[in-house]
Design an enzyme around this catalytic site. Sequence first.
Site, PDB file in Angstrom:
ATOM      1  N   CYS A  77      81.840 153.481  42.441  1.00 48.96           N
ATOM      2  CA  CYS A  77      80.503 152.908  42.676  1.00 48.96           C
ATOM      3  C   CYS A  77      80.284 152.760  44.181  1.00 48.96           C
ATOM      4  O   CYS A  77      79.207 153.051  44.706  1.00 48.96           O
ATOM      5  CB  CYS A  77      80.365 151.546  42.027  1.00 48.96           C
ATOM      6  SG  CYS A  77      80.932 151.427  40.318  1.00 48.96           S
ATOM      7  N   CYS A  80      78.829 155.529  46.670  1.00 45.39           N
ATOM      8  CA  CYS A  80      77.379 155.668  46.869  1.00 45.39           C
ATOM      9  C   CYS A  80      76.715 154.362  47.293  1.00 45.39           C
ATOM     10  O   CYS A  80      75.814 154.367  48.115  1.00 45.39           O
ATOM     11  CB  CYS A  80      76.706 156.175  45.601  1.00 45.39           C
ATOM     12  SG  CYS A  80      77.195 157.853  45.160  1.00 45.39           S
ATOM     13  N   HIS A  81      77.151 153.251  46.733  1.00 50.72           N
ATOM     14  CA  HIS A  81      76.422 151.986  46.952  1.00 50.72           C
ATOM     15  C   HIS A  81      77.042 151.106  48.030  1.00 50.72           C
ATOM     16  O   HIS A  81      76.470 150.056  48.351  1.00 50.72           O
ATOM     17  CB  HIS A  81      76.338 151.189  45.648  1.00 50.72           C
ATOM     18  CG  HIS A  81      75.489 151.828  44.590  1.00 50.72           C
ATOM     19  ND1 HIS A  81      74.122 151.932  44.687  1.00 50.72           N
ATOM     20  CD2 HIS A  81      75.808 152.407  43.405  1.00 50.72           C
ATOM     21  CE1 HIS A  81      73.628 152.536  43.602  1.00 50.72           C
ATOM     22  NE2 HIS A  81      74.642 152.839  42.806  1.00 50.72           N
ATOM     23  N   CYS A 181      64.100 127.479  16.559  1.00 48.49           N
ATOM     24  CA  CYS A 181      65.157 126.695  17.197  1.00 48.49           C
ATOM     25  C   CYS A 181      64.921 126.543  18.696  1.00 48.49           C
ATOM     26  O   CYS A 181      64.996 125.451  19.233  1.00 48.49           O
ATOM     27  CB  CYS A 181      66.527 127.332  16.970  1.00 48.49           C
ATOM     28  SG  CYS A 181      67.218 126.878  15.361  1.00 48.49           S
ATOM     29  N   HIS A 182      64.636 127.655  19.359  1.00 46.67           N
ATOM     30  CA  HIS A 182      64.708 127.618  20.823  1.00 46.67           C
ATOM     31  C   HIS A 182      63.417 127.178  21.516  1.00 46.67           C
ATOM     32  O   HIS A 182      63.431 126.842  22.691  1.00 46.67           O
ATOM     33  CB  HIS A 182      65.203 128.961  21.359  1.00 46.67           C
ATOM     34  CG  HIS A 182      66.647 129.192  21.046  1.00 46.67           C
ATOM     35  ND1 HIS A 182      67.638 128.355  21.501  1.00 46.67           N
ATOM     36  CD2 HIS A 182      67.274 130.141  20.297  1.00 46.67           C
ATOM     37  CE1 HIS A 182      68.818 128.790  21.067  1.00 46.67           C
ATOM     38  NE2 HIS A 182      68.623 129.869  20.328  1.00 46.67           N
ATOM     39  N   CYS A 223      73.574 134.477  17.040  1.00 48.02           N
ATOM     40  CA  CYS A 223      72.486 133.663  16.485  1.00 48.02           C
ATOM     41  C   CYS A 223      71.990 134.275  15.186  1.00 48.02           C
ATOM     42  O   CYS A 223      71.748 133.555  14.227  1.00 48.02           O
ATOM     43  CB  CYS A 223      71.362 133.482  17.505  1.00 48.02           C
ATOM     44  SG  CYS A 223      71.749 132.240  18.763  1.00 48.02           S
TER      45      CYS A 223
END
Length: 262
Positions: A77, A80-81, A181-182, A223
């Site tokens: 990674c 390039c970054h 619920c939330h 959930c």
Amino acid sequence: MRFLVLLVGVVSAGLAASAFSRAQEADPTPTPRSGYEFMAPQTQALQDDDFVNPAFFSVEAGERLWSTPMGSEGLSCASCHEAAETSMAGVAARYPQYDPDVGGLVNLEGRINQMLTKEMGAEALAYESEALLGLTTYVALQSRGMPMAVDIEGPARPYFEAGRDYFFTRRGQLDLSCSQCHDGLAGQKLRGDTISQGQINGFPIYRLLWNSTASRHRMFAWCNTSLRAEPEAAGSETYLALELYLAWRGGGLPMESPAVRR
Ligand code: HEC
Ligand code: HEC
């Protein structure tokens, strides 16, 4: 089973108290509050200190992988970054997003897998694998403190709407929607838990119940299973759409990844 029985009790009490109507369900838009606020002080303390937060094992794994060559191109990674602290700052806060090349939504896990398969000549990593959780957590950490801000307009719009519909649809043997619920019961006690708003600004989280770092989609599946509803596959279109809706719903909340949750 005990969980379910208690759940039904709490939920029916909540329903009676707030007499859900369709109109209320359609536009709850609560002021976003992070799940952190609903945690016990001991759990908050684990999150407050990076040296004791167990999710930092994942961060460290991700940090090592960031500069490890992977795949047939011999690239990491970092090739390039370069430094993630700068190149990845704020990135996680903008996901999921519509990707014209894919013709659908990609979330952070999906983008990382695209890098592996398209840029590096490597295999895609499995959802919940240590490597993918590590990279995702490491990248997400670079957005800590930055407000979640996803784009729901243009081609993202139909996905956003599908995610919102999912959130308000009742399902499972308990015939409950995420919203009941939330939105409806946030702040109420459910056994050891205080039900939160179900925000996603802390993910990947370290969940004490699981003794592991976990993705947003694993939590959605948990959930669903708690309601005795069929969970969707991690990375599925349905969960990506739900993730986009939830990211918008919590818009402006500072990213906390990696949070600690019960
Ligand atoms: C019966 C009540 C109930 C329903 C319905 C429900 N959940 Fe949850 N949810 C919980 C509990 C309990 C927890 C753990 C404590 C907390 O954070 O609320 C939780 C946690 C979460 C979290 C983690 C929040 C954080 O801060 O890390 C997310 C995200 C979430 N739920 C999403 C959903 C989605 C999406 C749906 C619908 C598919 C759903 N929930 C349906 C009870 C429910
Ligand atoms: C061959 C070069 C190359 C390699 C190797 C590479 N990337 Fe990328 N990456 C890109 C390019 C090009 C883009 C698209 C331009 C952009 O958005 O910055 C990109 C975009 C991204 C994005 C989205 C940025 C955004 O603003 O939406 C993430 C996240 C990312 N890369 C992570 C990784 C990770 C993690 C790895 C290692 C597993 C990796 N990349 C390896 C070239 C690379």
